[in-house]
Design a protein around this motif. Structure first.
Motif, PDB file in Angstrom:
ATOM      1  N   LEU A   8     -92.804  53.054   8.572  1.00  0.00           N
ATOM      2  CA  LEU A   8     -93.120  51.694   9.024  1.00  0.00           C
ATOM      3  C   LEU A   8     -94.344  51.182   8.293  1.00  0.00           C
ATOM      4  O   LEU A   8     -95.194  51.953   7.844  1.00  0.00           O
ATOM      5  CB  LEU A   8     -93.380  51.700  10.531  1.00  0.00           C
ATOM      6  N   THR A  12     -97.605  48.112  11.698  1.00  0.00           N
ATOM      7  CA  THR A  12     -96.900  48.691  12.837  1.00  0.00           C
ATOM      8  C   THR A  12     -97.663  49.880  13.393  1.00  0.00           C
ATOM      9  O   THR A  12     -97.751  50.076  14.606  1.00  0.00           O
ATOM     10  CB  THR A  12     -95.490  49.125  12.415  1.00  0.00           C
ATOM     11  N   ALA A  13     -98.230  50.690  12.500  1.00  0.00           N
ATOM     12  CA  ALA A  13     -98.998  51.846  12.961  1.00  0.00           C
ATOM     13  C   ALA A  13    -100.226  51.413  13.757  1.00  0.00           C
ATOM     14  O   ALA A  13    -100.574  52.012  14.773  1.00  0.00           O
ATOM     15  CB  ALA A  13     -99.412  52.710  11.767  1.00  0.00           C
ATOM     16  N   ALA A  15    -100.542  48.641  15.437  1.00  0.00           N
ATOM     17  CA  ALA A  15    -100.073  48.137  16.728  1.00  0.00           C
ATOM     18  C   ALA A  15     -99.724  49.285  17.666  1.00  0.00           C
ATOM     19  O   ALA A  15     -99.981  49.225  18.863  1.00  0.00           O
ATOM     20  CB  ALA A  15     -98.849  47.237  16.523  1.00  0.00           C
ATOM     21  N   SER A  16     -99.161  50.347  17.105  1.00  0.00           N
ATOM     22  CA  SER A  16     -98.812  51.509  17.920  1.00  0.00           C
ATOM     23  C   SER A  16    -100.059  52.151  18.517  1.00  0.00           C
ATOM     24  O   SER A  16    -100.094  52.521  19.686  1.00  0.00           O
ATOM     25  CB  SER A  16     -98.045  52.524  17.075  1.00  0.00           C
ATOM     26  N   ALA A  40     -94.327  47.329  21.882  1.00  0.00           N
ATOM     27  CA  ALA A  40     -95.481  47.102  21.018  1.00  0.00           C
ATOM     28  C   ALA A  40     -95.160  47.306  19.558  1.00  0.00           C
ATOM     29  O   ALA A  40     -95.842  46.779  18.701  1.00  0.00           O
ATOM     30  CB  ALA A  40     -96.628  48.018  21.427  1.00  0.00           C
ATOM     31  N   THR A  41     -94.122  48.059  19.211  1.00  0.00           N
ATOM     32  CA  THR A  41     -93.896  48.412  17.814  1.00  0.00           C
ATOM     33  C   THR A  41     -92.533  48.021  17.290  1.00  0.00           C
ATOM     34  O   THR A  41     -92.371  47.873  16.089  1.00  0.00           O
ATOM     35  CB  THR A  41     -94.055  49.925  17.628  1.00  0.00           C
ATOM     36  N   THR A  42     -91.545  47.868  18.131  1.00  0.00           N
ATOM     37  CA  THR A  42     -90.198  47.538  17.655  1.00  0.00           C
ATOM     38  C   THR A  42     -89.623  46.380  18.451  1.00  0.00           C
ATOM     39  O   THR A  42     -89.824  46.291  19.666  1.00  0.00           O
ATOM     40  CB  THR A  42     -89.253  48.743  17.764  1.00  0.00           C
ATOM     41  N   GLU A 104     -94.199  57.713  17.294  1.00  0.00           N
ATOM     42  CA  GLU A 104     -92.802  57.285  17.235  1.00  0.00           C
ATOM     43  C   GLU A 104     -92.379  56.856  15.832  1.00  0.00           C
ATOM     44  O   GLU A 104     -91.188  56.869  15.504  1.00  0.00           O
ATOM     45  CB  GLU A 104     -92.565  56.130  18.205  1.00  0.00           C
ATOM     46  N   ASP A 105     -93.327  56.464  14.978  1.00  0.00           N
ATOM     47  CA  ASP A 105     -92.957  56.038  13.631  1.00  0.00           C
ATOM     48  C   ASP A 105     -92.961  57.187  12.629  1.00  0.00           C
ATOM     49  O   ASP A 105     -92.751  56.978  11.442  1.00  0.00           O
ATOM     50  CB  ASP A 105     -93.899  54.930  13.154  1.00  0.00           C
ATOM     51  N   THR A 169     -86.088  49.881   7.636  1.00  0.00           N
ATOM     52  CA  THR A 169     -86.973  50.352   8.705  1.00  0.00           C
ATOM     53  C   THR A 169     -86.283  50.200  10.051  1.00  0.00           C
ATOM     54  O   THR A 169     -85.659  49.169  10.324  1.00  0.00           O
ATOM     55  CB  THR A 169     -88.283  49.539   8.716  1.00  0.00           C
ATOM     56  N   PRO A 448     -90.367  57.197  21.838  1.00  0.00           N
ATOM     57  CA  PRO A 448     -91.055  56.112  22.540  1.00  0.00           C
ATOM     58  C   PRO A 448     -90.427  55.740  23.890  1.00  0.00           C
ATOM     59  O   PRO A 448     -90.972  54.921  24.611  1.00  0.00           O
ATOM     60  CB  PRO A 448     -90.935  54.943  21.569  1.00  0.00           C
TER      61      PRO A 448
END
Length: 735
Positions: A8, A12-13, A15-16, A40-42, A104-105, A169, A448
């Motif tokens: 990702l 995104t990281a 935000a995670s 929050a991420t997807t 999760e990423d 992604t 997640p």
């Protein structure tokens, strides 16, 4: 073909990480909804609802179903769902624990994309905002690992056309663990891993001052579908004939029975056959009360009246229950029926009644632990089911003092965190047998998505068992479910545990193994647990409440149960669940004691303003008034300044409801003067009820010396008269 996952973007990281820092810690985090966790991420949130079988089979496909939810504000199209699997297995519990915390990423496996196998992909043509659609995948055996035993990552990805277009992604993901057991011919002695699943039924129990159950709304939530108590019982029922072990606080079903009965307050009504009419004092005279409680609350009900709807002589119907109480009663009735079905035929371990804080009791009040232990020993009422005593804290920690306090015959259940990373499953120390529960297995699966769904928890359990299968000795697995676990359904949970290399059994069977000797000082008890223990003030308040309850029972002529009822309530005020609210627990005990003492003050003694003894002894009367609506039995005690003595009746004084009795007392003194007397009203065990009255007694007793002087004076008087008469007679003769 297999395609590697892309990472990702850095945004995104970030935000995670921000989402993780904002999440609450503890069970609430583990129980968070899947959609909220992934938001929050997807843009797409996914769940895995079924996975069949629960292991990588020797032949045949793996089928997985679940949902995809659009968390975006825009419509997504052509959402393709793929499965993925890792190529390297995990072979230790430590690796599973690390994997469960993997971001999760992180790339943990490769997508299975094979156009020649249509079942390996599912497509959702259009997904509107907040809409949810189901997916179903069938993964042929040839696309799954087949050589190296262990536990593999397995999951699903969703890739769709969104506002920013399409890329490689994952726009949504869900992950779990999938074990591959060694072939049967490769297992030493064909021995399966033993596993015991412990289902706890323990909960915070609050009481109002009148003894009714507090927080009814929270009970409605816990007993309803998806609530903690309902979920755990439904899971136990789903076991069917498979062996499981229940860890039960008997106070919980008792509290539910009280809710089912309409949540009445403590009853002061008769529980034994009333005595004959002659049991009342012969000097008792009817005296209706004025309708005001002695504690000044202004209630129209007499002190101690049973406001639960019971009527001693009328035909009035029971009052209509409040909506939340009626709802709790309906849910509680169904829950009790399910609990009975689940308990029957399975091992039942009973905690000390009220789930008493054993470590704190060992320091401040061992007698309370012993009383609570005795209360929950024996067959489980009212079903008559056999039980075994047990000791365990919700977190699994027990200090040396608590362990020594427990009876050697008790089953002690602790967490493996007390013993370190290579904790044995059974420990022997100072004559006690400890069953060691796996904290990793009870923590569920990876994010997640919700880590504690039935499927996530099941897959973590079979994975922990699978890594044990790879070790010498096949160390058994003990799993204690969290008391906060909840799920709307347990479908498929136990079916996934029906594996030929996994043998479900009960906890007693596991504790019968040889075990590992560990010195008691090697058991870890964190400082944080020590600081959480209840303090001495809470136990003192509970003890005072128990004493007040005993006095109330001794006061009531025809009630022999209210004392034990109050004792049960006091046990719940020194519970493990009170560790986070010790001030509230102490206040609860104090308020209940105040309620009881106000009833005790409903019986009072009145002495005369003053008494004068015209001789060395005499009698006077005192009046005892019972303003309760129940008959009472009391005694009188007199405390007098010496040398004054007051004799009181030795027999118990029985007084009917709303009556009074006159009691005659004998006073005697060997000295002249005023002496003070205090008349105390006590129960039949001579424990003061709180009512007393003072009076002065004046003694006019004349001593024997004075009587001698008076007698001598009279003798001299009559002697003088006689002498004078004689002299007059002689004088008259001479003249």
């Amino acid at each position: 073909m297999l395609r590697p996952l892309s990472l990702l973007p850095a945004l995104t990281a970030v935000a995670s990480l921000a989402a993780f820092l904002l999440m609450p810690a503890g069970p609430a985090q583990a129980q968070a909804p899947a959609a909220r966790r992934a938001a929050a991420t997807t843009p797409l949130a996914m769940t895995i609802d079924s996975l069949t079988p629960s292991e990588i089979p020797r032949d045949g496909p793996v089928r997985v179903t679940g949902t995809v939810t659009n968390q975006d504000t825009e419509t997504w199209t052509t959402v393709n769902v793929y499965a993925f699997v890792s190529d390297t297995p995990m072979t230790t519990s430590a690796e599973l624990a690390d994997a469960a915390e993997t971001a999760e990423d992180s790339q943990v496996g490769e997508r299975i994309i094979e156009e020649s196998a249509p079942g390996t992909q599912d497509t959702i043509d259009q997904l509107a905002p907040n809409a949810t659609e189901r997916f179903s995948l069938t993964i042929p055996r040839r696309y799954l690992p087949s050589t190296t035993p262990g536990v593999y990552w397995f999951g699903v990805h969703a890739l769709g056309q969104g506002p920013a277009g399409r890329d490689e992604t994952a726009d949504g993901r869900a992950r779990t663990f999938l074990p591959l057991a060694p072939p049967a011919r490769g297992r030493a002695a064909q021995k399966a891993v033993q596993a015991a699943l412990v289902v706890p039924i323990r909960r915070q129990i609050e009481h109002a001052a009148d003894g009714s159950i507090g927080g009814v709304e929270s009970w409605v939530e816990a007993l309803g579908t998806g609530g903690t108590l309902r979920s755990l019982v439904d899971l136990g029922v789903a076991a069917g004939s498979r062996p499981i072990t229940w860890l039960l606080d008997p106070a919980v079903p008792d509290a539910v029975r009280q809710l089912v009965a309409g949540n009445p307050p403590r009853s002061l009504g008769p529980t034994v056959a009333e005595g004959g009419e002659g049991s009342e004092s012969p000097d008792a005279t009817p005296s209706p009360t004025d309708g005001t409680e002695p504690d000044g609350t202004g209630s129209s009900d007499p002190p101690g009246a049973d406001s639960s709807g019971e009527d001693s002589g009328g035909e009035e119907p029971a009052p209509e229950l409040a909506p939340e109480v009626q709802q709790a009663a309906d849910l509680g009735s169904s829950w009790l029926e399910a609990l009975h079905d689940g308990l029957e035929g399975h091992e039942i371990l009973t905690l000390p009644y009220g789930d008493v804080d054993v470590a704190a009791a060992a320091k401040y009040d061992p007698a309370t632990y012993r009383a609570a232990r005795k209360r929950s020993t024996g067959d489980l009422a009212p079903w008559g089911l056999p039980t075994t005593p047990a000791v365990s804290s919700p977190a699994g920690y027990l200090d040396a003092g608590g362990l020594r306090l427990a009876e050697p015959a008790s089953t002690v259940l602790v967490t493996d965190r007390m013993l370190g990373p290579r904790a044995p499953s059974v420990v022997r120390t100072e004559g006690h047998t400890l069953a060691v529960s796996s904290s990793g297995a009870a923590s569920g699966g990876p994010g997640p998505t919700d880590r504690m769904t039935p499927l996530a928890l099941r897959q973590r359990i079979v994975s922990e068992a699978a890594v044990r299968l790879l070790t010498r000795g096949r160390k058994p697995l003990v799993v204690t479910l969290p008391t906060t676990w909840s799920a709307p359904s347990a479908d498929g949970f136990f079916e996934g545990l029906d594996l030929d290399w996994l043998n479900l059994t009960d906890l007693t069977t596991i504790t019968q193994r040889a075990g590992t000797a560990v010195p008691i000082d090697r058991l870890r008890y964190p400082d944080g647990q020590d600081r959480l223990e209840l303090d001495a003030d809470v136990f003192t308040a509970a003890g005072d409440l128990i004493q007040a309850g005993d006095s109330l029972q001794n006061l009531l002529t025809n009630n022999d149960e209210v004392g034990s009822t109050v004792r049960d309530e006091a046990f719940t005020d020194v519970s493990y669940s009170d560790r986070l609210r010790p001030v509230t627990a102490r206040a609860s005990a104090d308020q209940s004691r105040a309620w009881i003492e106000s009833r005790l003050r409903g019986v009072r003694i009145d002495a005369p303003k003053a008494v004068i003894l015209s001789s060395g002894s005499g009698r006077f009367a005192a009046t005892i008034t019972n303003s309760l609506d129940q008959p009472v039995s009391v005694r009188v005690r007199a405390v007098a300044d010496p040398p004054l003595e007051v004799a009181v009746p030795t027999d118990t004084i029985d007084i009917g409801p709303d009556n009074r009795a006159t009691v005659l007392l004998n006073a005697s003194s060997s000295a002249v003067g005023i002496r003070n007397v205090t008349l105390l009203l006590t129960d039949v065990d001579n424990v003061p009820l709180g009512s007393s009255d003072d009076l002065p007694i004046r003694s006019n007793r004349v001593s024997s010396v004075i009587w001698l002087i008076i007698g001598t004076g009279i003798a001299l008087l009559f002697g003088a008269i006689a002498v004078r008469l004689v002299r007059r007679v002689r004088a008259a003769r001479r003249s």
